[in-house]
Design an enzyme around this catalytic site. Structure first.
Site, PDB file in Angstrom:
ATOM      1  N   LYS A  59      79.612 -12.222  99.281  1.00  0.00           N
ATOM      2  CA  LYS A  59      78.991 -11.514  98.037  1.00  0.00           C
ATOM      3  C   LYS A  59      77.863 -12.468  97.349  1.00  0.00           C
ATOM      4  CE  LYS A  59      83.790 -10.139  96.661  1.00  0.00           C
ATOM      5  NZ  LYS A  59      84.750 -10.197  95.634  1.00  0.00           N
ATOM      6  N   ARG A 118      95.266  -8.314  90.312  1.00  0.00           N
ATOM      7  CA  ARG A 118      94.660  -7.232  90.410  1.00  0.00           C
ATOM      8  C   ARG A 118      95.073  -5.883  90.615  1.00  0.00           C
ATOM      9  NH1 ARG A 118      92.045 -10.089  88.333  1.00  0.00           N
ATOM     10  NH2 ARG A 118      90.379 -11.316  88.860  1.00  0.00           N
ATOM     11  N   ARG A 153      78.882  -7.975  81.369  1.00  0.00           N
ATOM     12  CA  ARG A 153      79.924  -8.772  81.182  1.00  0.00           C
ATOM     13  C   ARG A 153      79.540 -10.339  81.431  1.00  0.00           C
ATOM     14  NH1 ARG A 153      84.192  -4.452  83.349  1.00  0.00           N
ATOM     15  NH2 ARG A 153      83.026  -3.264  82.159  1.00  0.00           N
ATOM     16  N   PRO A 158      80.054  -4.993  92.354  1.00  0.00           N
ATOM     17  CA  PRO A 158      79.197  -5.746  93.624  1.00  0.00           C
ATOM     18  C   PRO A 158      80.204  -6.264  94.327  1.00  0.00           C
ATOM     19  CG  PRO A 158      78.342  -6.661  91.755  1.00  0.00           C
ATOM     20  CD  PRO A 158      79.540  -5.935  91.138  1.00  0.00           C
ATOM     21  N   GLU A 159      80.667  -5.733  95.703  1.00  0.00           N
ATOM     22  CA  GLU A 159      81.367  -6.357  96.769  1.00  0.00           C
ATOM     23  C   GLU A 159      80.203  -6.746  97.894  1.00  0.00           C
ATOM     24  OE1 GLU A 159      85.216  -4.871  97.679  1.00  0.00           O
ATOM     25  OE2 GLU A 159      85.430  -3.934  95.660  1.00  0.00           O
ATOM     26  N   HIS A 177      71.404  -6.536  77.748  1.00  0.00           N
ATOM     27  CA  HIS A 177      71.923  -7.241  78.693  1.00  0.00           C
ATOM     28  C   HIS A 177      70.888  -7.621  79.600  1.00  0.00           C
ATOM     29  CE1 HIS A 177      75.624  -5.928  76.539  1.00  0.00           C
ATOM     30  NE2 HIS A 177      75.546  -4.681  77.005  1.00  0.00           N
TER      31      HIS A 177
END
Length: 305
Positions: free
Chosen positions: A58, A280, A132, A2-3, A112
């Site tokens: 975000k 990155r 995560r 998600p950006e 999750h």
DNA sequence: GCAAGCCTGACC
DNA sequence: GGTCAGGCTTGC
């Protein structure tokens, strides 16, 4: 991942499905995804109506009205150090794999699932899932939200060209890192940073402060154009991302460099390459994005103590 | 082993 | 102050 476009898509979904509804029962299954005390979070958010939705970069903020009279009386709001029961915000940062979905309360629990928030009417609930667990939910006051938003750089689709160019001035390091730094500009993550640099034909190691005016202008335009298009297409689903109805985004087929290393550039045919910049994976086309004469210094090696 | 957002802390 | 590495985390 998600950006900004993915978060904007989630916001629009919430606007359609959750705006104006009351949040009733809040169940936290895993306190790790809650910033601060989980019980306070649950008490702070429950029995309030969703009044508005906001986003910066975000970060997604769900504005909640004052709690219901009855519920407030029953929960000793105002006792001790607890704040006065005014408006508050449910702040959501999705991290890498966070998802907000609206589902029937009876729907089976996906793995999750960390937080469930029942919606007025009884039939549906809002769920937060996050494999995560990099994402966080937080209950904050208007003042706290202001503080958090003011520490973030301008929202990427809103920044003017003049402001963008001014912000680049004097900055060292790699432009890729600059684009990812949410204190400079908020909303870009790894995918759209790589795509914007490709569209602007700028090498990811170029130094922000050394971009010429036309390059800065191209980059500003590329950022705006790509984010706008990605919002129209409801984001990119590389792996995990879905909107609040569980639907993937449609921008993935438009990716030109992200995760395409080794494949031919769709513009010039050269092989897309990958470097690690600012920690990155950074994907670029050596033909379309030539290395400038002066690039950011290579990362200095850490001296063992 | 690699993916990556965000926070912390180290280093200059 | 700016910049960046490290760590968290699970699934592929």
């Amino acid at each position: 991942m998600p950006e900004l476009p993915e978060v904007e898509t989630v916001l629009r979904g919430l606007r359609a499905r959750v705006l104006g509804r009351r949040l009733t029962e809040v169940v936290v299954h895993n306190a790790l995804v809650i910033h601060g005390d989980a019980e306070r979070f649950a008490e702070g958010v429950a029995h309030r109506r969703v009044e508005a939705l906001r986003r910066k970069g975000k970060a997604l903020a769900i504005e909640l009205g004052a709690p219901d009279g009855d519920a407030a009386a029953g929960r000793v709001i105002g006792a001790g150090s607890r704040g006065t029961p005014g408006a508050c915000f449910l702040l959501v940062r999705l991290g890498m794999t966070g998802q907000l979905v609206v589902v029937p309360r009876a729907a089976s629990l996906e793995p999750h699932t960390h937080v469930r928030i029942a919606l007025e009417g009884g039939a549906e609930e809002l769920r937060y899932t996050d494999a995560r667990r990099f994402g966080r939910l937080r209950c904050c006051s208007p003042a706290e939200l202001d503080g958090i938003f003011s520490r973030m750089g301008p929202d990427a689709p809103e920044i003017s060209e003049a402001e963008f160019s001014r912000a680049l001035r004097g900055r060292r390091g790699a432009i890729k890192g600059w684009l990812l730094n949410q204190q400079r500009l908020s909303g870009l993550g790894n995918i759209y940073a790589d795509e914007a640099l490709f569209a602007a034909r700028i090498h990811p190691l170029a130094q922000p402060g050394r971009l010429r005016a036309p390059e800065a202008r191209r980059l500003h335009r590329a950022v705006q154009k790509i984010l706008k298009r990605a919002i129209e297409l409801q984001g990119t689903s590389f792996r995990d991302y879905v909107d609040i109805e569980g639907r993937p985004g449609n921008f993935a087929p438009r990716l030109r460099v992200y995760q395409r290393s080794g494949a031919p550039c769709r513009r010039c045919g050269k092989t897309i390459r990958r470097l690690i910049i600012a920690g990155r994976g950074s994907h670029f086309c050596p033909g379309c994005q030539p290395r400038p004469r002066s690039t950011a210094q290579p990362t200095r090696k850490k001296t063992p103590r």
